[in-house]
Design a protein around this motif. Structure first.
Motif, PDB file in Angstrom:
ATOM      1  N   PHE A 180       0.853  -1.187   0.000  1.00 44.21           N
ATOM      2  CA  PHE A 180       0.000   0.000   0.000  1.00 44.21           C
ATOM      3  C   PHE A 180       0.891   1.240   0.000  1.00 44.21           C
ATOM      4  O   PHE A 180       1.682   1.443   0.928  1.00 44.21           O
ATOM      5  N   ALA A 181       0.762   2.085  -1.027  1.00 45.70           N
ATOM      6  CA  ALA A 181       1.481   3.360  -1.090  1.00 45.70           C
ATOM      7  C   ALA A 181       0.552   4.433  -0.537  1.00 45.70           C
ATOM      8  O   ALA A 181      -0.377   4.886  -1.208  1.00 45.70           O
ATOM      9  N   LEU A 182       0.799   4.833   0.707  1.00 43.65           N
ATOM     10  CA  LEU A 182      -0.114   5.721   1.419  1.00 43.65           C
ATOM     11  C   LEU A 182      -0.187   7.111   0.785  1.00 43.65           C
ATOM     12  O   LEU A 182       0.823   7.663   0.350  1.00 43.65           O
ATOM     13  N   ALA A 183      -1.394   7.681   0.763  1.00 44.94           N
ATOM     14  CA  ALA A 183      -1.608   9.028   0.222  1.00 44.94           C
ATOM     15  C   ALA A 183      -2.916   9.578   0.772  1.00 44.94           C
ATOM     16  O   ALA A 183      -3.981   8.999   0.536  1.00 44.94           O
ATOM     17  N   MET A 184      -2.818  10.705   1.507  1.00 42.39           N
ATOM     18  CA  MET A 184      -4.034  11.306   2.074  1.00 42.39           C
ATOM     19  C   MET A 184      -3.672  12.635   2.734  1.00 42.39           C
ATOM     20  O   MET A 184      -2.500  13.004   2.851  1.00 42.39           O
ATOM     21  N   ASN A 185      -4.684  13.351   3.195  1.00 47.42           N
ATOM     22  CA  ASN A 185      -4.509  14.583   3.942  1.00 47.42           C
ATOM     23  C   ASN A 185      -3.737  14.314   5.242  1.00 47.42           C
ATOM     24  O   ASN A 185      -3.856  13.244   5.834  1.00 47.42           O
ATOM     25  N   THR A 186      -2.953  15.300   5.680  1.00 49.90           N
ATOM     26  CA  THR A 186      -2.127  15.127   6.872  1.00 49.90           C
ATOM     27  C   THR A 186      -2.950  14.756   8.102  1.00 49.90           C
ATOM     28  O   THR A 186      -2.562  13.870   8.876  1.00 49.90           O
ATOM     29  N   ARG A 199       1.759  13.018   1.252  1.00 50.47           N
ATOM     30  CA  ARG A 199       1.994  12.881  -0.188  1.00 50.47           C
ATOM     31  C   ARG A 199       2.399  11.444  -0.529  1.00 50.47           C
ATOM     32  O   ARG A 199       3.214  10.840   0.163  1.00 50.47           O
ATOM     33  N   MET A 200       1.830  10.911  -1.583  1.00 46.72           N
ATOM     34  CA  MET A 200       2.256   9.590  -2.026  1.00 46.72           C
ATOM     35  C   MET A 200       3.721   9.646  -2.457  1.00 46.72           C
ATOM     36  O   MET A 200       4.161  10.644  -3.048  1.00 46.72           O
TER      37      MET A 200
END
Length: 394
Positions: free
Chosen positions: A118-124, A163-164
């Protein structure tokens, strides 16, 4: 390179546009790419882009089938060697961690028995949410792998972590995964794990707080790298690992005897067990009754397994662990030399009962590698990678 098959899962994060770069780079490296998109992902980037880049059909809907003789999500799960979800959003991490399979992508992941990244990416704020962090730990403990998010300016214009990772870095992770997967093939690896127990009477014993998680993580990692692994385990609450020969013991003497039986035939030996230094000099066959006076127990030394292995070492690469409460580096260096080890992993005793550990990999006074605090299953791969790096002929 063999024609490896990768399923690229794309969710509805704004970083989905970067997934096209990942697909393109992997295709150029010779991988066969299959793409599964969530419905929200198709609102950010068109499936046509991925069909053009990969030359394969893109899957979105569960029941929109042309060939009804195949159950598509099961066939995909059988077909590919690895699943990479990029971007991996808060939503999909939560779904998988809690056993929810309500679309094509989550269903394929749930049916897939091999490794998943899983390459994490989301709002802080979402990234820092304790619920997400709990879900990540839960998935890591069940073998899922993560490519962590990086810090910078996000799509919402805030600055922070979320950030991804860059497509190039994700591709490197995948390349390393496949290139190292069989790097220990044909090698025999012996690992000790857990604590030992030294009986005082029929119901009492002396022991320590070791959970065995580090040793079991090392065994799993060595198996993934293709090694023939034998695990000698003291008492733990951990499940037996499929495909690994496990020898269960209780006492330090039992661990000593079993280790000596296997030692001569091993290429790599990692002694991560927390072995009791002492046992009671006189075991009581009956329960010791409580008295008005203090109870004094006389202790005698157990065999120093690591010291004995160092004396007998021939071609084995011998790795020890040092758990210290003070003077960590100094004491670990002394143990490295005194016991004729090739490498020692130094860590504070505070990591004994935790899922995480901060460690130093020490080869000599001039090669001391400080690692960040990380999950023990991640640390296991770091340790093996360094062993492979420094032991060229292993």
């Amino acid at each position: 390179m063999q024609n490896r098959k990768i399923l690229l899962g794309i969710t509805g994060g704004i970083a989905a546009y970067k997934s096209a770069i990942i697909a393109s780079k992997l295709k150029k490296l010779g991988y066969d790419i299959y793409v599964v998109m969530t419905e929200n992902a198709t609102k950010i980037i068109s499936p046509i882009v991925f069909e053009t880049l990969t030359g394969n059909k893109v899957y979105v809907e569960m029941f929109k089938q042309i060939d009804y003789t195949e159950v598509e999500h099961i066939e995909l799960a059988k077909k590919v060697d690895l699943i990479v979800v990029a971007p991996a959003t808060y939503n999909i991490i939560g779904k998988i961690a809690n056993g929810i399979a309500d679309d094509m992508l989550t269903t394929v992941i749930s049916a897939f028995k091999k490794d998943k990244f899983f390459a994490l990416a989301m709002n802080t704020n979402m990234y820092e949410n304790p619920i997400l962090q709990e879900n990540i730990v839960k998935l890591k403990n069940n073998g899922y792998k993560f490519i962590d998010a990086t810090s910078g300016e996000l799509a919402c214009k805030t600055i922070g972590k979320g950030r991804m990772a860059e497509p190039e870095d994700i591709v490197i992770k995948i390349e390393n995964y496949f290139n190292k997967k069989d790097i220990l093939k044909g090698k025999k690896v012996l690992i000790t794990a857990g604590r030992t127990e030294e009986a005082i009477d029929p119901i009492r014993y002396m022991s320590n707080r070791s959970t065995g998680k580090m040793g079991y993580s090392l065994a799993k990692a060595a198996k993934l790298y293709g090694a023939d692994v034998t695990l000698i385990s003291g008492p733990t609450n951990l499940k037996k690992i499929d495909g690994i020969k496990t020898i269960n013991i209780k006492t330090a003497n039992e661990m000593y005897e079993e280790t000596l039986k296997k030692y001569d035939n091993m290429d790599l030996v990692i002694m991560s067990a927390a072995v009791a230094d002492y046992k009671v000099k006189e075991y009581s066959n009956e329960k010791i009754k409580k008295q008005d006076d203090d109870l004094t127990l006389k202790l005698t030394r157990n065999p120093d397994i690591l010291f004995e292995l160092g004396k007998m070492k021939k071609n084995q690469y011998l790795v020890g662990f040092a758990a210290e409460s003070s003077n960590l580096i100094k004491n670990s260096l002394g143990k490295l030399k005194r016991k004729n080890l090739d490498m020692i992993i130094a860590n504070n005793v505070s990591g004994f009962s935790s899922d995480e550990n901060k460690a130093y990999i020490i080869l000599d006074e001039n090669k001391i590698i400080e690692l960040e605090t990380m999950q023990k299953n991640e640390l296991a791969f770091k340790i093996l990678d360094k062993i492979i790096e420094y032991k060229i002929n292993l």
